[in-house]
Design an enzyme around this catalytic site. Structure first.
Site, mmCIF file in Angstrom:
data_model
loop_
_atom_site.group_PDB
_atom_site.id
_atom_site.type_symbol
_atom_site.label_atom_id
_atom_site.label_comp_id
_atom_site.label_asym_id
_atom_site.label_seq_id
_atom_site.Cartn_x
_atom_site.Cartn_y
_atom_site.Cartn_z
ATOM 1 N N HIS A 525 0.804 -1.195 0.122
ATOM 2 C CA HIS A 525 0.018 0.125 -0.007
ATOM 3 C C HIS A 525 0.878 1.139 0.150
ATOM 4 O O HIS A 525 1.101 2.023 -0.982
ATOM 5 C CB HIS A 525 -0.976 -0.228 1.363
ATOM 6 C CG HIS A 525 -1.980 1.287 1.272
ATOM 7 N ND1 HIS A 525 -2.275 1.613 2.258
ATOM 8 C CD2 HIS A 525 -2.352 2.021 0.405
ATOM 9 C CE1 HIS A 525 -2.998 2.749 2.119
ATOM 10 N NE2 HIS A 525 -3.180 2.748 1.000
ATOM 11 N N HIS A 530 1.736 4.816 -2.807
ATOM 12 C CA HIS A 530 1.696 6.325 -2.278
ATOM 13 C C HIS A 530 3.289 6.804 -2.784
ATOM 14 O O HIS A 530 3.260 7.935 -3.203
ATOM 15 C CB HIS A 530 1.244 6.407 -0.843
ATOM 16 C CG HIS A 530 -0.014 6.183 -0.530
ATOM 17 N ND1 HIS A 530 -0.763 7.568 -0.171
ATOM 18 C CD2 HIS A 530 -0.892 5.416 -0.536
ATOM 19 C CE1 HIS A 530 -2.114 7.151 -0.012
ATOM 20 N NE2 HIS A 530 -1.953 5.792 -0.205
ATOM 21 N N HIS A 715 -3.743 1.072 -6.465
ATOM 22 C CA HIS A 715 -4.003 1.577 -5.183
ATOM 23 C C HIS A 715 -5.372 0.975 -4.964
ATOM 24 O O HIS A 715 -5.675 0.909 -3.408
ATOM 25 C CB HIS A 715 -3.949 2.938 -5.225
ATOM 26 C CG HIS A 715 -4.370 3.752 -3.952
ATOM 27 N ND1 HIS A 715 -5.517 4.436 -3.754
ATOM 28 C CD2 HIS A 715 -3.650 3.753 -2.890
ATOM 29 C CE1 HIS A 715 -5.509 4.747 -2.602
ATOM 30 N NE2 HIS A 715 -4.489 4.586 -1.717
ATOM 31 N N ASN A 719 -6.112 -0.710 -1.280
ATOM 32 C CA ASN A 719 -6.552 0.309 -0.117
ATOM 33 C C ASN A 719 -8.116 0.090 0.139
ATOM 34 O O ASN A 719 -8.483 0.087 1.580
ATOM 35 C CB ASN A 719 -6.679 1.735 -0.758
ATOM 36 C CG ASN A 719 -7.042 2.710 0.316
ATOM 37 O OD1 ASN A 719 -6.300 2.979 1.143
ATOM 38 N ND2 ASN A 719 -7.971 3.218 0.210
ATOM 39 N N ILE A 863 -6.810 9.248 -1.199
ATOM 40 C CA ILE A 863 -6.938 8.936 0.264
ATOM 41 C C ILE A 863 -5.793 7.733 0.994
ATOM 42 O O ILE A 863 -5.270 7.078 -0.044
ATOM 43 C CB ILE A 863 -8.198 8.311 0.293
ATOM 44 C CG1 ILE A 863 -8.848 8.234 1.837
ATOM 45 C CG2 ILE A 863 -8.573 6.960 -0.017
ATOM 46 C CD1 ILE A 863 -8.719 9.423 2.636
#
Length: 863
Positions: A525, A530, A715, A719, A863
């Site tokens: 993740h 990110h 993602h 997520n 997010i």
């Protein structure tokens, strides 16, 4: 709109903007300083007299010595009945008239805007009624898509400029009148690499992860700065804050700040910002009463049975205290996670344990087992080597399938595959391997208070019905002898369904899931989506003009990423932050992700390459998407390949509009600078890795598709299932606090008498659970203004009509994929689609509504 307005030589336009809200001004500390008159003046400032616009020509130069486009006179907003601002920021439309004569000034291609008000405003767009000559781009209107905050002019070295939404490659393809303006704007966005960044700045630059801080209790090697040869890491946005020297390790760390700088336009929208703050207050606010109750010793930090865990979702847990006047709830309650909505105990089955490796929140690690892995020794911690404790005989014990003979309604043992060699040859053996990722850190981890962890390897067998069957779990940890760590101690646990052996099997599975949960959060993740994508976002703004067609393609896929990463560095992954408090590696969490990043390869992130590398697929031109899957019913791969191919097809067609030959790619100066900077400044610790050369349109298409895939579908896959699966801490614990008890010990006796208590004392305790669930709830929630794959926040994102037609086809293809995924989820023959918990695999459905929906692919990591 009419065409050119017959009002002298005036051109009419429509400006759409959002003014700073009344509440924002009242809560601005700087606005409250002084006599108060400044505040009053700022609230009633007449925007129609304080904001001016000047058009810039794209067809007429200043003069023979200055080829830059002619600049028109200042024009001001009109037709606004009230100058007072509202309680909430809303879009407002203003008319504007420009003194502009086509014969002498040519066709507008850009404009300057000057703000003389104290407060900034958000400029959405400008549309001119201008019937320019008909081409692929020009229509009756000239549209400027802006979407940017404009501060008072004193904060800018040069006037703010915006360009019409007509895409141009750099160089000769760009009108000569706009080239200077194009280059100047990129220079402004790059900055000079010095100074502290202020909230109004729009500067994109790189820095190492020196903003995570350190603790007074740190040793010499604890909480190192990430980024460099020893601790390689992707780069993040530079803030320029003052540095603090750490005397223990010699590192230079940024001093803490209330708000981390991000370029102004990277902040959340007003809508998302409000929702994020409200949800954060609601979810993280649950921690306070429990923390205080623990502090007062009015409750234990251990769950008293599975029933107490269950009460957190059904009626809530009555807390022993409440705090008057602060609206803190006295009942602790979470929304029921999907994993237990159909059954409270299906998560405990071996079938669900295995299914979540290919259809859960972390379906990107499992791989095919290789025969040499069974024969090879484990990688040692030092010079001592020990053979793997997994043998063919141990795997073969559970390889038999038990089937129902329907003719006689009795169970029959069918020995279809007897030997490991046969199973390997037929591609039936798989492994979930966390040995290398954890082993080198277990010595440090197991010295932490209460932490007791293994490095796990789980072996699985592919059954005829397409489901996976766990065969064995190997649990390994460093072996201490004579005050030195000389070797590795491993135990193998086999499946069992009764007696104390079944409890040990459940505990072994829990240790596997703890490895998986931590690897998921820190690597799958955070790191692999990110962190790695932020340098691409920075490089795009620094090197690709808003006029560049590739900028227009990529920009939506970076929305909110830089901001959410800054927020994560401030509270989640910072030294002593939430991750360190509640996840197994504690203070070594980010260092572990750095160790894994050393082997990160950009090209491997493309889904087909990833599947092939893990042995989960092989190239097959006769198969759908050119790949044959090792597990036909692999929900993440099946759905993901459809999304991947839709993305790549769209990108390929879009790129072909602008790059007809490979030479065009090679000669694109902005593109080449962008790609060079991604490697040398964004991922400089991996600059010697095998990056695409960016010499052909094929390389460009593959690169862009991979970036979009990481920022959107990858993602989403790792997520938005976090709370649906991990919201039930028994299913995805974040900590392990006990090793498997040895026979004859008090822990073994306790385990024999009370299996639930032994399980709960092994995994995440109560306070850490509440923190984890609060964060997972926040991270799994879609905002109401989310923009999903196949969508744009404006229909005027480009003036290229051919590109718009292609994008419409992409949108339609995604709608069909959504229908196909829904149909597959209804197919009962595909057992991995729902599993024992009866939860359909919906996380790659492209669209979603607001909230925790376990579906939806946002364009970006937002997010």
């Amino acid at each position: 709109m009419s065409s050119i307005v017959e009002k002298g030589k005036l051109v009419k336009g429509k400006v759409v903007l959002i003014r700073k809200t009344l509440i924002e001004s009242l809560t601005n500390p700087k606005a409250l300083i002084g006599t108060g008159f400044k505040l009053i003046n700022s609230l009633v400032e007449d925007i129609t007299k304080s904001v001016s616009f000047k058009l810039i020509s794209r067809t007429k130069s200043q003069d023979t010595t200055n080829v830059a486009g002619k600049v028109g006179k200042d024009s001001y907003l009109e037709n606004k009945a009230s100058v007072l601002r509202t309680l909430e920021g809303i879009k407002e439309e203003f008319d504007i008239y420009f003194e502009w004569e086509d014969i002498h000034m040519g066709i507008p291609g850009a404009f300057y805007v000057t703000n003389r008000m104290n407060d900034e405003f958000f400029l959405v767009s400008l549309t001119l009624e201008y019937p320019a000559p008909t081409t692929d781009h020009d229509q009756n209107n000239i549209h400027f898509e802006c979407n940017s905050w404009v501060h008072n002019q004193k904060f800018y070295k040069t006037d703010r400029i915006f360009f019409a939404n007509i895409p141009y490659l750099p160089g000769k393809a760009t009108p000569v009148t706009l080239q200077t303006y194009r280059e100047e704007e990129l220079k402004n966005l790059r900055g000079d690499g010095t100074g502290k960044r202020e909230k109004w700045d729009r500067i994109y630059d790189y820095d190492v992860y020196n903003d995570l801080g350190f603790l007074p209790s740190d040793g010499q090697e604890d909480h190192p700065v990430l980024g460099g040869l020893k601790y390689p890491y992707p780069r993040r946005v530079r803030t320029g804050r003052k540095l603090i020297h750490n005397n223990k390790n010699g590192g230079e760390y940024e001093e803490p700040a209330e708000d981390n700088y991000v370029p102004r336009d990277e902040n959340f929208s007003n809508v998302k910002g409000k929702e994020f703050r409200e949800l954060g207050k609601e979810s993280l606010g649950r921690v306070t009463p429990l923390l205080l109750s623990l502090y007062l010793k009015t409750t234990t930090n251990e769950f008293n049975g599975f029933e107490e865990v269950q009460r957190m979702y059904e009626g809530g847990v009555n807390l022993p205290i409440s705090i008057p006047g602060n609206c803190t709830p006295s009942v602790l309650q979470f929304p029921p996670p999907n994993v237990i909505q159909e059954s409270k105990f299906a998560w405990m089955t071996d079938e669900e344990f295995a299914r979540e490796m290919i259809a859960g929140v972390n379906p990107v690690v499992i791989r095919r087992l290789k025969i040499e892995e069974l024969a090879s020794p484990c990688k040692p911690l030092c010079n001592c080597t020990q053979p793997s404790t997994i043998t063919n005989e141990k795997l073969e014990i559970n390889m038999n399938e038990v089937k129902v003979d329907e003719r006689y309604m009795k169970l029959t043992v069918i020995i279809e595959i007897k030997f490991v060699e046969q199973a390997l040859a037929q591609g039936r053996l798989f492994i979930l391997d966390y040995y290398d990722a954890f082993m080198s850190y277990l010595t440090k981890i197991n010295q932490l208070h209460s932490a007791k962890a293994y490095a796990t390897r789980t072996f699985l067998y592919l059954k005829d019905d397409g489901t996976l069957k766990p065969l064995a779990i190997e649990l390994s940890k460093p072996h201490k002898c004579e005050d030195r760590y000389l070797g590795i101690e491993s135990i193998v646990v086999l499946p069992a369904d009764r007696g104390v052996e079944s409890t040990i099997w459940q505990l072994a599975k829990a240790h596997v899931v703890v490895n998986d949960t931590n690897y998921h959060q820190l690597i799958s993740h955070w790191l692999n989506t990110h962190a790695v994508i932020e340098p691409f976002a920075i490089a795009t703004h620094r090197n690709l003009s808003v006029l560049h067609p590739i900028y227009k393609l990529l920009h939506p896929h970076f929305r909110d990423t830089i901001n959410i990463n800054a927020l994560a560095r401030k509270s989640l992954i910072t030294a002593g932050g939430i991750i360190e408090q509640t996840f197994l590696p504690g203070p070594y969490s980010m260092e572990m992700s750095s160790a894994v990043y050393k082997n990160w390869v950009f090209t491997d992130q493309a889904l087909p390459n990833d599947l092939i590398k893990r042995g989960m697929a092989v190239k097959d031109n006769s198969a759908p998407h050119g790949l044959s899957l090792a597990i036909k019913d692999y929900p993440y791969a099946v759905d993901g390949l459809e999304i991947w191919n839709a993305i790549k097809s769209w990108v390929q067609k879009y790129v072909s509009l602008y790059y007809s030959k490979d030479d065009a790619v090679q000669q694109d100066t902005e593109l080449q600078a962008w790609w060079k900077e991604v490697q040398e400044k964004g991922h400089p610790d991996l600059k010697d890795a095998q990056w695409p050369k960016m010499q052909t349109s094929e390389e460009l298409v593959e690169t862009l598709s991979t970036i979009i895939w990481i920022g959107s579908a990858l993602h989403a896959a790792v997520n938005f299932g976090q709370y649906p699966y991990g919201g039930y801490i028994l299913n995805r614990p974040t900590q392990s606090r006990r090793w498997i008890p040895k026979e004859g010990t008090p822990e073994y006796i306790e385990m024999s008498k009370n299996p639930q208590e032994a399980f709960l004392k092994t995994i995440t305790p109560k306070y850490q659970t509440v923190v984890d669930l609060s964060v997972l709830e926040l991270l799994s929630t879609h905002s109401s203004d989310e923009v999903y794959l196949g969508q744009r926040d404006s229909l005027d994102w480009t003036a290229d009509q051919k590109a718009k037609v292609l994008f419409t086809s992409f949108t339609e293809r995604l709608k069909q994929i959504e229908d196909d995924i829904s149909d597959r989820n209804l197919n009962q023959e595909l057992k991995n689609r729902t599993g024992p918990i009866k939860l359909p695999y919906t996380v790659l459905l492209p669209t979603s509504e607001k909230g925790i929906t376990f579906r939806g692919i946002p364009n970006s990591i937002s997010i």
